[in-house]
Write a protein that holds these residues in place. Structure first.
Motif: not given
Length: 308
Positions: A11-20, A22-29, A52-58
């Motif tokens: 769910q956090k990755v879906c909110e940010t569409l950015n792995m880095n 999302a990892a920061e907000e979840l406090y995980v690597s 994609s060029n704009k990042g992650l797409v669901l």
């Protein structure tokens, strides 16, 4: 087996569409988060994201999983807060339209012992009351029924795992304002009502049973109806027109004293008023106290000489 933790990550990755991010907000690597999403995809045998060029797409599968994930995590949140929810003070009840004396609720809310108790109240038809109490949307439901409804209603109550507790007997009454020629009368007959329009909420299966009631050559179906499901709008219409409605004595607050409640006398339609609750449950102190107030209020207002 799908992990709730991994659904939280998803769910956090879906909110940010950015792995880095999302990892920061979840406090995980970031590698640990990527591995969690990969494990989720392997468990479900689907692809959740495309790059994609704009990042992650669901993906479509990802969108479906997100809808389910929101519901699942919301339910887990409710479970985690179960103790806090149980300790929350609340009077939670629903009632058949226009039968609860207004003074009952004002007395409850003014009681110093229950100043911190929230109130959750709604007026609705009998079928909805039974469903709401059965599903625990409301703790208790205040209902009334007449002889034509009794067998069907009581069987339905038992079948839904509910129980009915009687408060009092009453009779059908009408409420009219000064614009109605019946205003000021001591009682009315059903024949008196044929010239005026009745304000009522939409029918349900139990109110349809009432349509079979006959008063001599007059049936309930002969009455003219306006359908208004708003207490404020109904009171305004009563106060300024010749419409009428069925209502219990004491329903209208003292500020609307221009509206009079009159019994129907030819012969009166008798009703039983009471509450439903889930079978074998213990009521909260809020519900117990409110029902005590309700009994007192009904006892003080439901008296008509020569009829009750």
């Amino acid at each position: 087996m799908v992990s709730v933790k991994y659904l939280t990550y998803f769910q956090k990755v879906c909110e940010t569409l950015n792995m880095n991010r999302a990892a920061e907000e979840l406090y995980v690597s970031q590698p640990a988060l990527s591995q969690a999403i990969k494990s989720l995809e392997n468990d479900l045998d689907v692809t959740l994201f495309l790059r994609s060029n704009k990042g992650l797409v669901l993906t479509q599968d990802g969108e479906r999983l997100l809808r389910h994930t929101r519901l699942i995590l919301h339910q887990f949140s409710l479970i985690e807060n179960l103790k806090e929810e149980e300790e929350k003070q609340m009077l939670s009840f629903c009632a058949f339209p226009c039968i609860v004396p207004s003074k009952a609720l004002t007395r409850f809310t003014a009681d110093p012992e229950f100043q911190e108790s929230a109130v959750n109240f709604e007026e609705c038809r009998v079928a909805q009351i039974l469903e709401s109490v059965s599903s625990s949307t409301f703790e208790i439901g205040i209902v009334q029924y007449n002889d034509s409804q009794a067998q069907t209603l009581l069987r339905k109550i038992r079948g839904m795992g509910l129980e009915f507790h009687k408060i009092c007997n009453s009779c059908w009454t009408i409420a009219v304002g000064p614009g109605n020629p019946l205003y000021g009368r001591d009682f009315v007959t059903v024949g008196d009502l044929k010239s005026f329009r009745l304000i009522r909420p939409k029918d349900d299966m139990f109110s349809y049973l009432t349509s079979e009631i006959q008063f001599g050559d007059i049936a309930m179906d002969d009455l003219q109806n306006d359908y208004i499901n708003s207490g404020v709008m109904t009171a305004a219409v009563l106060a300024s027109t010749d419409r009428y409605m069925f209502a219990a004595p004491g329903y209208f607050p003292e500020g609307l004293s221009s509206i009079h409640v009159l019994p129907i006398s030819d012969p009166p339609v008798m009703v039983q008023i009471g509450w439903v609750q889930k079978k074998d449950t213990t009521l909260t102190k809020e519900a117990d106290h409110f029902l005590e107030i309700l009994r007192e209020e009904y006892a003080s207002v439901m008296r008509f000489p020569g009829i009750l």
